[in-house]
Design a protein around this motif. Structure first.
Motif, mmCIF file in Angstrom:
data_model
loop_
_atom_site.group_PDB
_atom_site.id
_atom_site.type_symbol
_atom_site.label_atom_id
_atom_site.label_comp_id
_atom_site.label_asym_id
_atom_site.label_seq_id
_atom_site.Cartn_x
_atom_site.Cartn_y
_atom_site.Cartn_z
ATOM 1 N N LYS A 14 2.582 0.017 10.657
ATOM 2 C CA LYS A 14 1.414 0.445 9.992
ATOM 3 C C LYS A 14 0.396 -0.796 9.202
ATOM 4 O O LYS A 14 -0.298 -0.348 8.531
ATOM 5 C CB LYS A 14 2.227 1.052 8.736
ATOM 6 C CG LYS A 14 3.031 2.461 9.140
ATOM 7 C CD LYS A 14 3.136 3.383 8.069
ATOM 8 C CE LYS A 14 4.061 4.811 8.277
ATOM 9 N NZ LYS A 14 5.479 4.654 8.078
ATOM 10 N N THR A 29 -3.344 -1.439 -2.721
ATOM 11 C CA THR A 29 -3.078 -0.827 -4.006
ATOM 12 C C THR A 29 -1.779 -0.505 -4.022
ATOM 13 O O THR A 29 -0.863 -1.144 -3.297
ATOM 14 C CB THR A 29 -3.833 0.712 -3.736
ATOM 15 O OG1 THR A 29 -3.037 1.415 -2.689
ATOM 16 C CG2 THR A 29 -5.124 0.720 -3.408
ATOM 17 N N ARG A 30 -1.485 0.307 -5.190
ATOM 18 C CA ARG A 30 0.132 0.325 -5.570
ATOM 19 C C ARG A 30 0.668 1.245 -4.241
ATOM 20 O O ARG A 30 2.077 1.408 -4.327
ATOM 21 C CB ARG A 30 0.213 1.213 -6.658
ATOM 22 C CG ARG A 30 -0.430 2.909 -6.688
ATOM 23 C CD ARG A 30 -0.537 3.292 -7.846
ATOM 24 N NE ARG A 30 0.744 3.570 -8.535
ATOM 25 C CZ ARG A 30 1.184 3.134 -9.647
ATOM 26 N NH1 ARG A 30 0.436 2.349 -10.425
ATOM 27 N NH2 ARG A 30 2.387 3.370 -10.134
ATOM 28 N N ASN A 31 0.010 1.730 -3.172
ATOM 29 C CA ASN A 31 0.514 2.554 -2.370
ATOM 30 C C ASN A 31 1.125 1.414 -1.033
ATOM 31 O O ASN A 31 1.570 2.105 -0.153
ATOM 32 C CB ASN A 31 -0.165 3.617 -1.755
ATOM 33 C CG ASN A 31 -0.596 4.538 -3.054
ATOM 34 O OD1 ASN A 31 0.276 5.096 -3.883
ATOM 35 N ND2 ASN A 31 -1.728 5.151 -3.212
ATOM 36 N N ASP A 32 0.785 0.348 -1.337
ATOM 37 C CA ASP A 32 0.906 -0.501 -0.042
ATOM 38 C C ASP A 32 2.363 -1.125 -0.021
ATOM 39 O O ASP A 32 2.976 -1.281 -1.129
ATOM 40 C CB ASP A 32 -0.228 -1.680 -0.094
ATOM 41 C CG ASP A 32 -1.418 -1.258 0.698
ATOM 42 O OD1 ASP A 32 -1.289 -0.799 1.830
ATOM 43 O OD2 ASP A 32 -2.477 -1.099 -0.017
ATOM 44 N N PHE A 33 2.874 -1.568 1.028
ATOM 45 C CA PHE A 33 3.875 -2.264 1.208
ATOM 46 C C PHE A 33 3.342 -3.985 1.610
ATOM 47 O O PHE A 33 2.776 -3.828 2.574
ATOM 48 C CB PHE A 33 4.641 -1.765 2.494
ATOM 49 C CG PHE A 33 6.004 -1.254 2.099
ATOM 50 C CD1 PHE A 33 6.932 -2.175 1.546
ATOM 51 C CD2 PHE A 33 6.234 -0.049 1.771
ATOM 52 C CE1 PHE A 33 8.125 -1.695 1.291
ATOM 53 C CE2 PHE A 33 7.589 0.429 1.631
ATOM 54 C CZ PHE A 33 8.389 -0.326 1.258
ATOM 55 N N THR A 80 -6.543 -6.612 -4.584
ATOM 56 C CA THR A 80 -7.333 -5.348 -4.554
ATOM 57 C C THR A 80 -8.665 -5.595 -3.970
ATOM 58 O O THR A 80 -9.230 -4.709 -3.250
ATOM 59 C CB THR A 80 -7.516 -5.186 -6.139
ATOM 60 O OG1 THR A 80 -6.551 -5.202 -6.780
ATOM 61 C CG2 THR A 80 -8.366 -3.887 -6.583
ATOM 62 N N ALA A 99 2.317 -2.684 -5.861
ATOM 63 C CA ALA A 99 2.575 -2.533 -4.444
ATOM 64 C C ALA A 99 4.276 -2.667 -4.654
ATOM 65 O O ALA A 99 4.545 -3.403 -5.444
ATOM 66 C CB ALA A 99 1.744 -3.411 -3.653
ATOM 67 N N SER A 100 4.606 -2.402 -3.197
ATOM 68 C CA SER A 100 5.799 -2.625 -2.976
ATOM 69 C C SER A 100 5.831 -3.938 -2.327
ATOM 70 O O SER A 100 5.311 -4.307 -1.214
ATOM 71 C CB SER A 100 6.767 -1.609 -2.092
ATOM 72 O OG SER A 100 6.409 -0.183 -2.617
ATOM 73 N N THR A 126 2.111 -2.498 5.184
ATOM 74 C CA THR A 126 0.837 -2.222 5.525
ATOM 75 C C THR A 126 -0.254 -3.618 5.414
ATOM 76 O O THR A 126 -1.039 -3.551 5.843
ATOM 77 C CB THR A 126 0.413 -1.138 4.646
ATOM 78 O OG1 THR A 126 0.820 -1.596 3.235
ATOM 79 C CG2 THR A 126 0.935 -0.038 4.975
#
Ligand SMILES: [Zn+2]
Length: 433
Positions: free
Chosen positions: A204, A125-129, A120, A154-155, A177
């Motif tokens: 990305k 964040t949870r939106n990251d790969f 963090t 995150a993924s 990302t």
């Protein structure tokens, strides 16, 4: 910017001290009653748990070193029965037995928590790969990042190290990302991406979390330019927990230590005295929440400095400087402290030379002498002798200006300096002590 655990990471420092005091007392009791090795060492020092009431008493306790773990191989320093241990990691030693570390279920939860803070603070964040190119297995890098990545939601791509072609393919196809790996692999990957013909604009990638080996500010700049990402330094060692001990925030100005779990001290590696705030010295950690393998005043051999100044990110946790090197690596030349990494960062700024070098230390008539052998890039080596001599003089001047030491510089042809397993041996010390 997000902060994973505002309650602890931004805690008032007086309140934090109360938390540390309480946790330290619990830890000292735990090791005294559960680990015969610690009980004997404390008894030898005339100490019982009742003598340790706050972190101000920390310096009364004896140190622990890596060799203590080896001598108690494999599980002798564990403070819980094996039925409580859910995971074991080990680091392969260059000589002798590996260092073995054990985690209870709760230790794994704490490790995930500090890794969630780490990711963090790097802006993930949870939106990251998150592409985890650290090794998975006995080494703590891969799984440490993995659990932290899942915790923040995150993924996670558990690709592990190596197989560069596939790294680049997945980075492109999945749209990674965040990249997590060693800084040297990040550099390698950046060159491989350029050669692969993939357009950087089609990737990305935004940020990298790099650690597990020391790296210079110059290397950071190089990675950031080549990969066009923000490069964040993370710090940890398997004995203390693995990655997650400390990490940079987006300010990139020192690494916040997770002090509610690990108490840092800075000592003089020779006299073993605790040094005043702001001094450079050896970093020592006492873990205060670990159950499986609590460590009391563990000497990391890493050299750094602590800063209690307020950070602009809002976290109140103390910051440590990027590690300067290891106390084992520090050379004292005519009374001046010198790290090979300092020489390296000066050499990296010069395009005419390769980063392959060797420092040769000797003592002539009771005086330390220092010679630097450095490889010259192919195209420069073919130049006129006079040009080589001016390059040699330039290196010598740059070193003297930056380090305050006169070093004899010798230029050598590419590939002359011996490599062992791809790495050069940077220091040869011929002095007899
Ligand atoms: Zn900060």
């Amino acid at each position: 910017m997000e902060i994973w655990n505002r309650h602890f990471e931004c805690m008032d420092r007086n309140e934090l001290k109360q938390v540390q005091n309480e946790r330290l007392r619990e830890t000292v009791e735990r090791v005294y009653f559960n680990v015969p090795y610690y009980r004997h060492k404390m008894q030898e020092a005339g100490l019982g748990p009742e003598n340790i009431n706050s972190i101000d008493d920390l310096s009364k306790l004896p140190f622990t070193i890596k060799n203590d773990l080896r001598e108690n191989y494999p599980f002798g320093l564990f403070a819980v029965p094996m039925s409580e241990i859910v995971r074991v990691h080990a680091s392969s030693g260059t000589t002798g037995k590996p260092t073995v570390v054990g985690y209870t279920r709760n230790d794994i939860a704490i490790w995930s928590e500090v890794m969630a803070r780490t990711l963090t603070s790097a802006g993930a964040t949870r939106n990251d790969f998150i592409q985890i190119a650290y090794g998975y297995g006995l080494f703590t890098g891969g799984l440490g990042l993995h659990y932290g990545g899942e915790k923040i939601g995150a993924s996670v791509i558990p690709i592990s190290g190596g197989n560069t072609t596939r790294q680049i393919q997945l980075m492109h196809d999945f749209g990674s990302t965040v990249l997590a790996c060693t800084p040297s692999y990040a550099l390698y990957l950046s060159e491989a991406i350029q050669e692969s013909g993939i357009n950087r604009d089609d990737l990305k990638l935004r940020v990298g979390v790099f650690g597990a080996e020391p790296w210079t500010e110059n290397m950071r700049r190089e990675i950031e330019e080549k990969l066009r990402i923000k490069a964040i330094d993370i710090y940890g060692l398997s004995e203390v927990i693995g990655p997650g001990v400390a990490s940079e925030c987006m300010e990139q100005n020192g690494l916040h230590i997770n002090e509610d779990h690990f108490i840092p001290e800075i000592i003089n590696p020779d006299s073993l005295e605790v040094l005043p705030e702001g001094s450079v010295g050896e970093l020592v950690f006492t873990t205060i929440t670990k159950e499986g393998l609590p460590l009391i005043r563990y000497r990391t051999r890493d050299l750094t400095r602590l800063s209690f100044e307020k950070c602009r990110c809002g976290r109140t946790m103390v910051r440590m400087d990027k590690c300067l090197g290891r106390s084992d690596d520090m050379l004292i030349i005519r009374g001046v402290n010198l790290f090979p990494s300092q020489v390296e960062s000066i050499l990296l700024e010069m395009s005419e030379i390769k980063p392959h070098y060797q420092l040769i230390v000797d003592r002539v008539n009771n005086l330390d002498t220092l010679e630097l052998k450095v490889e010259v890039e192919e195209e420069f080596f073919l130049d006129k002798i006079s040009q080589l001599e001016s390059l040699r003089q330039k290196i010598q001047n740059n070193l003297e200006n930056a380090l305050g030491l006169s070093i004899k510089v010798t230029l050598v042809e590419p590939k002359v300096i011996e490599r062992s397993e791809g790495k050069s041996k940077h220091v040869i010390d011929n002095r007899k002590f």
